[in-house]
Design a protein around this motif. Structure first.
Motif, PDB file in Angstrom:
ATOM      1  N   PRO A  65      26.218 -30.622  29.683  1.00 26.54           N
ATOM      2  CA  PRO A  65      27.266 -31.095  29.074  1.00 26.54           C
ATOM      3  C   PRO A  65      28.486 -30.801  29.459  1.00 26.54           C
ATOM      4  O   PRO A  65      29.426 -31.672  29.487  1.00 26.54           O
ATOM      5  N   LEU A  66      28.745 -29.387  29.940  1.00 25.34           N
ATOM      6  CA  LEU A  66      30.021 -29.027  30.285  1.00 25.34           C
ATOM      7  C   LEU A  66      30.300 -29.533  31.891  1.00 25.34           C
ATOM      8  O   LEU A  66      31.493 -29.947  32.033  1.00 25.34           O
ATOM      9  N   LEU A  67      29.291 -29.839  32.653  1.00 24.83           N
ATOM     10  CA  LEU A  67      29.556 -30.333  33.862  1.00 24.83           C
ATOM     11  C   LEU A  67      29.485 -32.064  33.939  1.00 24.83           C
ATOM     12  O   LEU A  67      29.628 -32.393  34.889  1.00 24.83           O
ATOM     13  N   LEU A  68      29.389 -32.444  32.635  1.00 19.33           N
ATOM     14  CA  LEU A  68      29.330 -33.939  32.418  1.00 19.33           C
ATOM     15  C   LEU A  68      28.387 -34.698  33.377  1.00 19.33           C
ATOM     16  O   LEU A  68      28.462 -36.156  33.384  1.00 19.33           O
ATOM     17  N   ARG A  69      27.231 -33.945  33.518  1.00 20.00           N
ATOM     18  CA  ARG A  69      26.026 -34.664  34.076  1.00 20.00           C
ATOM     19  C   ARG A  69      25.066 -33.740  33.723  1.00 20.00           C
ATOM     20  O   ARG A  69      25.049 -32.533  33.914  1.00 20.00           O
ATOM     21  N   GLY A  70      23.844 -34.549  33.471  1.00 21.90           N
ATOM     22  CA  GLY A  70      22.582 -33.890  33.398  1.00 21.90           C
ATOM     23  C   GLY A  70      21.778 -33.617  34.757  1.00 21.90           C
ATOM     24  O   GLY A  70      20.899 -32.824  35.068  1.00 21.90           O
ATOM     25  N   ASP A  71      22.029 -34.699  35.600  1.00 25.88           N
ATOM     26  CA  ASP A  71      21.310 -34.514  36.875  1.00 25.88           C
ATOM     27  C   ASP A  71      22.313 -35.308  38.123  1.00 25.88           C
ATOM     28  O   ASP A  71      23.506 -35.245  37.727  1.00 25.88           O
ATOM     29  N   LYS A  72      21.844 -35.231  39.261  1.00 27.55           N
ATOM     30  CA  LYS A  72      22.761 -35.748  40.355  1.00 27.55           C
ATOM     31  C   LYS A  72      24.074 -34.744  40.387  1.00 27.55           C
ATOM     32  O   LYS A  72      25.078 -35.457  40.162  1.00 27.55           O
ATOM     33  N   LEU A  73      24.095 -33.591  40.325  1.00 26.19           N
ATOM     34  CA  LEU A  73      25.019 -32.958  40.160  1.00 26.19           C
ATOM     35  C   LEU A  73      25.982 -32.700  41.031  1.00 26.19           C
ATOM     36  O   LEU A  73      27.203 -32.295  41.022  1.00 26.19           O
ATOM     37  N   LEU A  74      25.761 -33.179  42.351  1.00 25.26           N
ATOM     38  CA  LEU A  74      26.515 -33.198  43.714  1.00 25.26           C
ATOM     39  C   LEU A  74      27.630 -34.401  43.425  1.00 25.26           C
ATOM     40  O   LEU A  74      28.725 -34.220  44.118  1.00 25.26           O
TER      41      LEU A  74
END
Length: 488
Positions: A209-218
């Protein structure tokens, strides 16, 4: 840097930066801290200036220097200081400079970006302290014990290196032992994108949640600011000793809300050139300086993580390769059903199961009528199409527990567990009718002759096959396109 009467005197300094604007800003902000401040645009110019007149303090601003090109020349400057103060301004997105330069000699550092006032304040504090920072000191015994505990736990994580997720979980547990760490995570580059493989922490912090994505973090909008993502994307050691330096106030506030004051991202090196395998991310409860030994230990942990992930990849590749080899060894290449050798093995297994649980077992044998005439008339490509059509038609009718085997050129077997002779006859008749009605492009309709037998109480697989073949031969003599039951 002090006179004999104890009154402090300002030192002389040399500032090195390849960027003219940064040299001007530094002179304007910090010249008052020095009795005399000189500037240089390169390591070679700095060497010439130091040969003419030594400087009490050497300041290296690493912004715009290239590690691959400038490390040796800047390292020689550090080595030539022989322990005299060296102060390094290091960008947070390329903290890999720190362990590399520390290999040439002791130094102190501050993580950028810093504005002019912040740079002056940090440098003034270091001058007042006489550059006796923990980064220069030998690690305390407690720190050494902590390093050994982390390294030992990380090595034990290799016991789970046959699976990347289990290895990542164990690795995060090991990193959590590092003094001051409140959260550890491992990011893994696989299937074309970056995945959060595992995380471990004393707080309830969850990074997705902190990084605004659960997958495809690139593709995360924070990939330029969060050290774990930045290290995996760029391959550079990223160190945020003050969260606000990344330029993302909401991210900084969220991390502080979970008791985090410093974040570190360490790339996990790949085998050979190319993008890293991922990254290790450590979140600390307070900002702190690292000694050369600690930075070296971080590098070792990254190598260990690379080794573990590669072992997991090799295990997965070996399993896939074994699966393909097994498929090739047990499957008929043309019809994609079980081949003769595998069929014999499966028949023996079903016979043992039928005997153990006292269940009926039927074997159906069939072959394509006048198949040689089809090859002679229409050609072998059409003959191959006939074989595939017959196999596909039979598979569509069979139950999930039944096994279709290509036992010869145009000959097939059906192993039918839990099936009596009567039920086997019904199954064989359905197969005969369906194959007769099946359309084969480029060829007339084909028919098959079938023989059916039920396993006797003491019968072997060979004996059962002989009886099926005898019944099949009777069906051929009876005019083909029919079913015969084997005699006991």
């Amino acid at each position: 840097m002090s006179q004999q009467d104890g009154t402090p005197t300002r030192p002389t300094g040399l500032y090195v930066s390849p960027v003219g604007q940064r040299r001007g800003v530094f002179q304007e902000a910090c010249a008052g801290l020095f009795a005399r401040l000189r500037v240089a645009d390169s390591a070679s110019q700095a060497s010439l200036l130091l040969e003419r007149e030594p400087a009490d303090v050497l300041v290296l601003d690493l912004e715009r220097f290239e590690l691959g090109l400038d490390l040796e020349s800047l390292g020689r400057l550090v080595a030539a200081r022989a322990g005299a103060p060296v102060f390094v301004l290091c960008p947070f997105a390329n903290a890999r400079w720190l362990p590399a330069l520390m290999g040439f000699g002791p130094l102190d550092y501050a993580i950028g970006p810093l504005d002019a006032a912040q740079t002056r304040a940090v440098l003034a504090a270091r001058l007042a302290e006489g550059f006796t920072r923990p980064a220069q000191a030998t690690p305390l015994e407690a720190e050494l014990r902590g390093l050994l505990a982390v390294r030992s736990a990380a090595q034990r994580a290799l016991e789970e290196a046959d699976d990347s997720v289990r290895f990542a979980e164990r690795m995060c547990e090991a990193l959590s032992v590092w003094p001051g760490v409140v959260h550890a995570a491992l990011f893994h580059l696989r299937d074309g994108d970056l995945h959060l493989e595992a995380e471990q922490g004393a707080t309830r912090l969850q990074l997705a949640p902190l990084l605004l994505r659960g997958d495809k973090l690139l593709h995360s909008p924070l990939r330029h600011a969060f050290p774990g993502l930045l290290a995996a994307a760029s391959g550079e050691f990223a160190l945020l000793d003050a969260l606000g330096k990344a330029g993302e106030p909401e991210l900084a506030d969220s991390l502080r809300g979970h008791g985090v004051e410093m974040a570190l991202g360490l790339p996990i090196p790949a085998q050979g050139p190319g993008a890293p395998r991922g990254s290790l991310c450590l979140l600390f409860e307070r900002a702190r300086a690292f000694s050369q030994a600690e930075l070296g230990a971080l590098g070792d942990l990254a190598q260990l993580a690379a080794f573990g992930l590669r072992m997991a990849e090799m295990t997965r590749e070996n399993e896939e390769l074994l699966g393909r080899v097994t498929h090739l060894a047990t499957t008929d290449a043309l019809t994609h059903v079980a081949n003769r050798r595998h069929g014999e093995t499966l028949l023996e297994q079903e016979i043992r199961r039928a005997r153990r649980y006292r269940l009926p077992l039927a074997l159906i044998g069939f072959d394509i009528d006048r198949f040689s005439n089809i090859n002679d008339t229409y050609g072998h490509p059409v003959g191959d199409l006939v074989l595939r059509t017959v196999a596909d038609t039979a598979k569509a009718l069979l139950r999930s527990s039944d096994v279709l085997v290509r036992s010869g050129g145009e000959e097939f077997l059906v192993i039918a567990p839990h099936t009596s002779a009567i039920d086997g006859l019904k199954m064989a008749e359905k197969l005969r009718a369906a194959i007769e009605q099946a359309e084969v492009p480029g060829c007339d309709h084909v028919t098959v002759s079938l023989g059916v037998a039920q396993l006797g109480e003491t019968e072997s697989g060979d004996s059962l096959a002989v009886r099926v073949n005898a019944a099949l031969a009777r069906a051929k003599r009876a005019g083909r396109n029919c079913v015969e039951l084997a005699m006991q």
